[in-house]
Motif scaffolding. Structure first.
Motif, PDB file in Angstrom:
ATOM      1  N   SER A   1       0.808  -1.221   0.000  1.00 39.21           N
ATOM      2  CA  SER A   1       0.000   0.000   0.000  1.00 39.21           C
ATOM      3  C   SER A   1       0.836   1.263   0.000  1.00 39.21           C
ATOM      4  O   SER A   1       0.418   2.302  -0.516  1.00 39.21           O
ATOM      5  CB  SER A   1      -0.945   0.003   1.209  1.00 39.21           C
TER       6      SER A   1
ATOM      7  N   GLN B   1      -6.389  -5.199   5.016  1.00 42.62           N
ATOM      8  CA  GLN B   1      -5.521  -5.331   3.853  1.00 42.62           C
ATOM      9  C   GLN B   1      -6.057  -6.405   2.904  1.00 42.62           C
ATOM     10  O   GLN B   1      -5.831  -6.336   1.703  1.00 42.62           O
ATOM     11  CB  GLN B   1      -4.106  -5.702   4.294  1.00 42.62           C
TER      12      GLN B   1
ATOM     13  N   SER C   1      -5.856  -3.838  -0.173  1.00 38.57           N
ATOM     14  CA  SER C   1      -4.520  -3.239  -0.118  1.00 38.57           C
ATOM     15  C   SER C   1      -4.275  -2.237  -1.241  1.00 38.57           C
ATOM     16  O   SER C   1      -3.449  -1.343  -1.102  1.00 38.57           O
ATOM     17  CB  SER C   1      -3.452  -4.335  -0.165  1.00 38.57           C
TER      18      SER C   1
ATOM     19  N   TRP D   1      -6.283   1.243   0.321  1.00 41.41           N
ATOM     20  CA  TRP D   1      -5.671   1.740   1.547  1.00 41.41           C
ATOM     21  C   TRP D   1      -6.321   3.038   2.038  1.00 41.41           C
ATOM     22  O   TRP D   1      -7.536   3.080   2.205  1.00 41.41           O
ATOM     23  CB  TRP D   1      -4.161   1.890   1.341  1.00 41.41           C
TER      24      TRP D   1
END
Length: 396
Positions: free
Chosen positions: A176, A239, A269, A272
Motif C-alpha cells: 500500500s 488489507q 490493499s 488503503w
C-alpha cells in the motif's frame, strides 16, 4: 445468486473485467423490510422516506438492499428496504459492516488535521519536504492541496499496470505504501492549486505524509487519533478481501442476470487510505458527526477544514450543490447545508453527512455501485432520495 458448478465460475470470469472497471471507476429487488422503528401509522413524511427506499430497491439495476440512519442527539431512526443478503433474506442492520469506499478519505483527512493541530504537520507542508522520494515534479504540492483535491497528482488507479494486476488477480496484495509508484511516470495534471480534480492518489500521499511526520504507521495513527477519541469500535482498515461479520453484502446488479455477490471479490490493499475503511452504519454515523462537527479540531484548523472550493464534487456527487473542503464536502440541499463525504466501489455506494454542529447525522448505504459513469440514472434517483432524507434530518 447461483451457487456451485463450472457455469457459475465461467460466468464470474466473464464478468470480472466489468467488475474491475466498476471498482476502478470509484476510485432484482428483495423483500421489503419496514423501518426498524416503524409504528402502525407512521407520519406522512416517514412513509414518503420509506417509499423512496423501496423505489430504489425496485428500480431496474437497483440495489438488493438499502439502509439509512437518521441520528438526532441520542435518538436514531432506521429506514431500510430489501435485504442484506440475498441468500438468507435477512434485513440490513446498523451493526452490519460494509465497505466505505472513498468515505475513507475523510478518515485520512481527520488524521492529517489532528497532526496539524499538534504542530507535526502544516497545511503548507510540501511533498518535497516530507516525501522527497516521490517525483520532483510533485514536490511543490502541499498537504492542503492534497486534502481539497487541487494537487494535480495523477490518479494511480488509472495506471494500465495497476489495472492489469488487479484484473488478473483481484485478491493481489499490493504494498500500500508504494501505490503511488504506479503514477510516478505521469506528469501533474495541472499546476497545483489552479483547479479541482478528484484523485485517489491524494489521500495515499496524505497517509504517507502522516507516517513521515510521526514515524508511526497510518493504521496506528487512525486508532489513536480517530477511532479512540470518537469511540469507534466497529471500524477497521483491512488489507485483505474479508469483511468482519456480520456484514452488508455488496452486489453487481446487471439484469436480467441475478445479483452477483462481489463483497469479497477485491482485496483492500490497493485502496488503503483512499478507499479501504470498513465500518458499520452505527460507527460511520458516529465518525461523521465528529468529523463534520469539527469535534477533534482547534478553531483555527476547523476554519481551514471548512474553507470550500466551489463546485468541487465528491465521487459520486452528494445531494444538492457540492463544494470541496479539506477531506470534507459541503452539500447545499434545498433544505439547508450538510457536511460529509461519499464513496463508491464494487457492491456499494455510500453517503455520510452531518450538520455543521455535528449534532445530527445521516448515513445512506446502498448495496450496488453507482457513479457518474456507472448507472448514472440510478445515481440521480439515489441523490434525490438522499436529499429527501437530508430535509427530514434538517427540519426536526
Amino acid at each position: 445468486m447461483p451457487s456451485g458448478g463450472t457455469h457459475v465460475a465461467a460466468q464470474r470470469r466473464a464478468r470480472l473485467p466489468l467488475a474491475v472497471a466498476a471498482l476502478l471507476a470509484a476510485a432484482s429487488a428483495g423483500a421489503l423490510v419496514p423501518s426498524a422503528q416503524a409504528v402502525q401509522t407512521p407520519p406522512p413524511q416517514d412513509r414518503a422516506l420509506q417509499r423512496g427506499l423501496e423505489q430504489l430497491v425496485g428500480a431496474v439495476g437497483g440495489p438488493p438492499g438499502v439502509i439509512a440512519v437518521l441520528k438526532r442527539g441520542d435518538h436514531a431512526d432506521v429506514y431500510r428496504a430489501g435485504v442484506a443478503d440475498t441468500e438468507t433474506g435477512r434485513p440490513p442492520r446498523p451493526i452490519d459492516h460494509m465497505r466505505l469506499a472513498s468515505v475513507s478519505k475523510a478518515y485520512s483527512a481527520a488524521v492529517a488535521l489532528r497532526l496539524v493541530d499538534q504542530g507535526r504537520l502544516s497545511l503548507d507542508t510540501t511533498i518535497g519536504r516530507r516525501l522527497p522520494q516521490l517525483p520532483a515534479a510533485w514536490h511543490k504540492v502541499t498537504l492542503r492541496q492534497l486534502l481539497n483535491h487541487t494537487s494535480g497528482l495523477p490518479d494511480f488507479t488509472t495506471s494500465a499496470e495497476f489495472r492489469r494486476i488487479l484484473g488478473e488477480d483481484p485478491h493481489h496484495v499490493f504494498d500500500s505504501r508504494k501505490l503511488l509508484d504506479f503514477a510516478a511516470g505521469q506528469p501533474l495534471a495541472f499546476r497545483p492549486g489552479s483547479r479541482y480534480q478528484y484523485s485517489n492518489s491524494d489521500n495515499i500521499a496524505v497517509a504517507l505524509m502522516a507516517e513521515a511526520a510521526t514515524g508511526h504507521r497510518y493504521e496506528d495513527l487512525l486508532k489513536h487519533l480517530v477511532y479512540r477519541p470518537l469511540g469507534l469500535r466497529q471500524t477497521s482498515l483491512p488489507q485483505g478481501f474479508r469483511l468482519p461479520e456480520p456484514y452488508l453484502h455488496g452486489y453487481a446488479v446487471d439484469p436480467p442476470a441475478p445479483p452477483e455477490d462481489v463483497t469479497e471479490l477485491f482485496g483492500s490493499s490497493g485502496l488503503w487510505a483512499s478507499g479501504a475503511v470498513v465500518a458499520t452504519p452505527k460507527d460511520l454515523g458516529r465518525f461523521i458527526r465528529g468529523h463534520a462537527g469539527g469535534t477533534l479540531l482547534s478553531p483555527h484548523t476547523r476554519k481551514e477544514q471548512v474553507t470550500f472550493v466551489p463546485g468541487g464534487a465528491s465521487e459520486p456527487a452528494g445531494p444538492g450543490a457540492n463544494s470541496a473542503g479539506l477531506g470534507i464536502f459541503r452539500y447545499a440541499t434545498r433544505c439547508g447545508v450538510l457536511y460529509g463525504h461519499t464513496g463508491n466501489t464494487a457492491g456499494y455506494t455510500q453517503l455520510a453527512a452531518a450538520t455543521p454542529d455535528g449534532r445530527r447525522s445521516l448515513t445512506f448505504s446502498i448495496t450496488t455501485q453507482t457513479s457518474k459513469s456507472i448507472k448514472p440514472a440510478l445515481l440521480a434517483q439515489v441523490r434525490k432520495v438522499q436529499e429527501d432524507f437530508a430535509c427530514a434530518l434538517l427540519r426536526r
